[in-house]
Scaffold this active site. Structure first.
Site, PDB file in Angstrom:
ATOM      1  N   ALA A  84      -7.610  -7.007   8.197  1.00  0.00           N
ATOM      2  CA  ALA A  84      -7.939  -6.356   9.468  1.00  0.00           C
ATOM      3  C   ALA A  84      -8.182  -7.393  10.555  1.00  0.00           C
ATOM      4  O   ALA A  84      -8.624  -8.505  10.286  1.00  0.00           O
ATOM      5  CB  ALA A  84      -9.191  -5.491   9.319  1.00  0.00           C
ATOM      6  N   GLU A 117      -1.046  -1.546  -0.281  1.00  0.00           N
ATOM      7  CA  GLU A 117      -1.066  -0.130   0.062  1.00  0.00           C
ATOM      8  C   GLU A 117      -1.427  -0.018   1.528  1.00  0.00           C
ATOM      9  O   GLU A 117      -2.259  -0.776   2.035  1.00  0.00           O
ATOM     10  CB  GLU A 117      -2.119   0.652  -0.741  1.00  0.00           C
ATOM     11  CG  GLU A 117      -1.825   0.788  -2.215  1.00  0.00           C
ATOM     12  CD  GLU A 117      -2.510  -0.293  -3.044  1.00  0.00           C
ATOM     13  OE1 GLU A 117      -3.345  -1.051  -2.491  1.00  0.00           O
ATOM     14  OE2 GLU A 117      -2.201  -0.400  -4.243  1.00  0.00           O
ATOM     15  N   ASN A 122      -0.652   4.700   9.416  1.00  0.00           N
ATOM     16  CA  ASN A 122      -0.881   3.397  10.051  1.00  0.00           C
ATOM     17  C   ASN A 122       0.461   2.737  10.381  1.00  0.00           C
ATOM     18  O   ASN A 122       0.906   1.799   9.725  1.00  0.00           O
ATOM     19  CB  ASN A 122      -1.742   2.497   9.167  1.00  0.00           C
ATOM     20  CG  ASN A 122      -2.240   1.280   9.912  1.00  0.00           C
ATOM     21  OD1 ASN A 122      -1.724   0.917  10.963  1.00  0.00           O
ATOM     22  ND2 ASN A 122      -3.251   0.638   9.349  1.00  0.00           N
ATOM     23  N   TYR A 129       4.233  -5.275   8.534  1.00  0.00           N
ATOM     24  CA  TYR A 129       4.689  -5.588   7.185  1.00  0.00           C
ATOM     25  C   TYR A 129       6.216  -5.603   7.116  1.00  0.00           C
ATOM     26  O   TYR A 129       6.804  -6.474   6.473  1.00  0.00           O
ATOM     27  CB  TYR A 129       4.106  -4.601   6.170  1.00  0.00           C
ATOM     28  CG  TYR A 129       2.599  -4.607   6.116  1.00  0.00           C
ATOM     29  CD1 TYR A 129       1.877  -5.800   6.163  1.00  0.00           C
ATOM     30  CD2 TYR A 129       1.879  -3.426   6.013  1.00  0.00           C
ATOM     31  CE1 TYR A 129       0.493  -5.815   6.109  1.00  0.00           C
ATOM     32  CE2 TYR A 129       0.498  -3.424   5.952  1.00  0.00           C
ATOM     33  CZ  TYR A 129      -0.189  -4.617   6.004  1.00  0.00           C
ATOM     34  OH  TYR A 129      -1.556  -4.619   5.955  1.00  0.00           O
TER      35      TYR A 129
END
Length: 182
Positions: A84, A117, A122, A129
């Protein structure tokens, strides 16, 4: 928003004294944050865990932690356990640098495959990613306890070291290193 130059962001290993700020970022970022004790366990007792923080200087000239990542290396698989950036520092390229540093370090340590995961909703994280080459390989229905949202399982089978090095140093006109001692 413009990415911060790599010379403005430093990445280093997470330390026990970082836990309160890391937990603040976790609470601000997730509906189901890890307790502080989980970070302490990862730092002090989990030999598979590798943890980093991203820092930048604040207006007072002091270093402030603005992001974190925890990766578990199990044999040759790196699993991104949590990751994060503080909401006030998103969309400046900090997450990209943290992820790049973690992937490069895991590659150097022998990782052959990378997995994580991510919530189906999101989209920003999924986009990051995918930029690194992760693909959705399956779904865990109802994975998240707070709202029973599905988790997408994303996988990366090959690290393009040259590309990740570029991601790590993107927008760095001075060519300064982005990793501080830690």
């Amino acid at each position: 928003m413009k990415a911060m130059a790599a010379s403005e962001v430093w990445i280093r290993r997470m330390r026990v004294e970082d836990i309160p700020r890391v937990h603040e970022i976790d609470v601000a970022s997730f509906a189901l944050p890890w307790p502080e004790s989980s970070y302490r366990f990862e730092i002090e007792a989990n030999p598979s865990a590798h943890l980093w923080v991203a820092e930048k200087k604040n207006d007072q000239g002091q270093f402030e932690i603005v992001g974190m990542i925890v990766v578990w290396l199990i044999i040759d698989e790196a699993h991104i356990a949590t990751f994060a950036v503080h909401p006030a520092y998103r969309r400046f390229g900090i997450g990209q640098r943290l992820l790049a540093q973690a992937l490069l370090e895991m590659h150097r340590m022998g990782a052959q495959r990378y997995t994580l995961e991510v919530r189906r909703s999101n989209l920003a994280a999924q986009s990051l990613y995918r930029k690194f080459g992760f693909d959705v390989i399956s779904v865990r229905p109802g994975y998240y306890r707070d709202n029973h949202e599905d988790a997408l399982i994303m996988n990366l089978d090959h690290v393009d070291v040259a590309q990740i090095e570029r991601f790590l140093h993107e927008e760095d006109e001075a060519g300064s290193p982005s990793m501080r001692g830690g």
